[in-house]
Scaffold this motif. Structure first.
Motif, PDB file in Angstrom:
ATOM      1  N   ASN A   6     -13.432   4.679  -2.245  1.00 19.41           N
ATOM      2  CA  ASN A   6     -14.826   5.081  -2.394  1.00 19.41           C
ATOM      3  C   ASN A   6     -15.617   4.856  -1.102  1.00 19.41           C
ATOM      4  OD1 ASN A   6     -17.043   6.120  -3.633  1.00 19.41           O
ATOM      5  ND2 ASN A   6     -17.499   4.313  -4.860  1.00 19.41           N
ATOM      6  N   ILE A   7     -15.170   5.477  -0.040  1.00 24.86           N
ATOM      7  CA  ILE A   7     -15.834   5.362   1.254  1.00 24.86           C
ATOM      8  C   ILE A   7     -17.042   6.296   1.253  1.00 24.86           C
ATOM      9  CG2 ILE A   7     -15.567   5.646   3.739  1.00 24.86           C
ATOM     10  CD1 ILE A   7     -12.537   5.126   3.245  1.00 24.86           C
ATOM     11  N   CYS A  38       0.847  -1.192   0.000  1.00 26.42           N
ATOM     12  CA  CYS A  38       0.000   0.000   0.000  1.00 26.42           C
ATOM     13  C   CYS A  38       0.880   1.238   0.000  1.00 26.42           C
ATOM     14  CB  CYS A  38      -0.899   0.018   1.233  1.00 26.42           C
ATOM     15  SG  CYS A  38      -2.154  -1.225   1.170  1.00 26.42           S
ATOM     16  N   LYS A  39       0.421   2.229  -0.720  1.00 24.37           N
ATOM     17  CA  LYS A  39       1.125   3.497  -0.711  1.00 24.37           C
ATOM     18  C   LYS A  39       0.764   4.254   0.551  1.00 24.37           C
ATOM     19  CE  LYS A  39       1.230   3.642  -5.718  1.00 24.37           C
ATOM     20  NZ  LYS A  39       0.722   2.317  -5.928  1.00 24.37           N
ATOM     21  N   GLU A  40       1.567   5.242   0.886  1.00 27.25           N
ATOM     22  CA  GLU A  40       1.384   5.976   2.133  1.00 27.25           C
ATOM     23  C   GLU A  40       0.028   6.668   2.204  1.00 27.25           C
ATOM     24  OE1 GLU A  40       3.439   9.812   4.113  1.00 27.25           O
ATOM     25  OE2 GLU A  40       4.792   8.315   3.299  1.00 27.25           O
ATOM     26  N   TYR A  41      -0.462   7.147   1.069  1.00 25.71           N
ATOM     27  CA  TYR A  41      -1.713   7.905   1.064  1.00 25.71           C
ATOM     28  C   TYR A  41      -2.953   7.017   0.973  1.00 25.71           C
ATOM     29  CZ  TYR A  41      -1.266   7.098  -3.937  1.00 25.71           C
ATOM     30  OH  TYR A  41      -1.120   6.511  -5.167  1.00 25.71           O
ATOM     31  N   GLU A  42      -2.789   5.722   0.791  1.00 25.67           N
ATOM     32  CA  GLU A  42      -3.937   4.828   0.691  1.00 25.67           C
ATOM     33  C   GLU A  42      -4.476   4.470   2.072  1.00 25.67           C
ATOM     34  OE1 GLU A  42      -3.516   2.335  -3.378  1.00 25.67           O
ATOM     35  OE2 GLU A  42      -2.304   1.642  -1.709  1.00 25.67           O
ATOM     36  N   ILE A  43      -5.763   4.248   2.137  1.00 27.95           N
ATOM     37  CA  ILE A  43      -6.404   3.845   3.378  1.00 27.95           C
ATOM     38  C   ILE A  43      -6.569   2.333   3.354  1.00 27.95           C
ATOM     39  CG2 ILE A  43      -8.497   3.996   4.748  1.00 27.95           C
ATOM     40  CD1 ILE A  43      -8.895   6.786   3.644  1.00 27.95           C
ATOM     41  N   VAL A  91     -21.453   3.226   7.183  1.00 28.21           N
ATOM     42  CA  VAL A  91     -20.349   3.597   6.307  1.00 28.21           C
ATOM     43  C   VAL A  91     -20.040   2.396   5.425  1.00 28.21           C
ATOM     44  CG1 VAL A  91     -17.915   4.260   6.242  1.00 28.21           C
ATOM     45  CG2 VAL A  91     -19.403   5.160   8.032  1.00 28.21           C
ATOM     46  N   GLU A  92     -19.795   2.652   4.149  1.00 32.67           N
ATOM     47  CA  GLU A  92     -19.434   1.571   3.226  1.00 32.67           C
ATOM     48  C   GLU A  92     -18.144   1.922   2.508  1.00 32.67           C
ATOM     49  OE1 GLU A  92     -21.146  -0.988  -0.557  1.00 32.67           O
ATOM     50  OE2 GLU A  92     -22.527   0.065   0.752  1.00 32.67           O
ATOM     51  N   ALA A  93     -17.247   0.945   2.429  1.00 33.03           N
ATOM     52  CA  ALA A  93     -15.995   1.085   1.694  1.00 33.03           C
ATOM     53  C   ALA A  93     -15.915  -0.051   0.688  1.00 33.03           C
ATOM     54  CB  ALA A  93     -14.812   1.044   2.646  1.00 33.03           C
ATOM     55  N   ARG A  94     -15.174   0.168  -0.361  1.00 31.72           N
ATOM     56  CA  ARG A  94     -15.019  -0.860  -1.379  1.00 31.72           C
ATOM     57  C   ARG A  94     -13.548  -1.228  -1.522  1.00 31.72           C
ATOM     58  NH1 ARG A  94     -18.792   2.455  -1.885  1.00 31.72           N
ATOM     59  NH2 ARG A  94     -20.844   1.952  -2.653  1.00 31.72           N
TER      60      ARG A  94
END
Length: 129
Positions: free
Chosen positions: A77-78, A4-9, A93-96
């Motif tokens: 896409n949260i 994962c990149k630093e800016y990714e959640i 809350v929904e995340a994909r």
């Protein structure tokens, strides 16, 4: 599993960021083009599915499962969602996430479930004898 990149959640960060008093969290798995790139026949038949449905922080077993298998999976896409039932309105809350990002964890979880079922079966057979 991809880095994962630093800016990714990641799922771990999502669970840390969303407060424990928030209504349910859903994590939706999007198959995308995974059926083209995966060589498994089972993947070709899979449709989009929920990794969690109506997850909340009070379910410790579900939290451990998510962190054990899917801790570093990036989500995108949260959004907020709501359902209108005949008696209540629920919010959450929904995340994909993409299947290709969580594939290794998904297969590891599937293998662990299969081993647990085999152990249980052997245990019952041994008790019956």
């Amino acid at each position: 599993m991809r880095e994962c990149k630093e800016y990714e959640i990641t799922i771990e960060k999502l669970l840390r960021v969303v407060h424990n008093y928030t209504n349910p969290i859903r994590i939706s798995v999007v198959m995308g083009d995974a059926w083209l790139t995966c060589d498994e026949a089972s993947t070709r038949r899979m449709k989009d599915f929920y990794l969690t449905k109506n997850y909340n922080y009070h379910d410790k077993a579900e939290t451990e499962r998510l962190l054990k298998y899917y801790k570093d999976v990036p989500v995108w896409n949260i959004t907020a969602w709501h359902e209108v039932d005949c008696r209540e309105i629920r919010y959450g809350v929904e995340a994909r996430c993409h299947y290709k990002d969580l594939r290794e964890g998904y297969l590891a979880e599937k293998a662990d479930i299969k081993r647990a079922k085999q152990r249980e079966y052997r245990k019952r057979r041994k008790e019956q004898q």
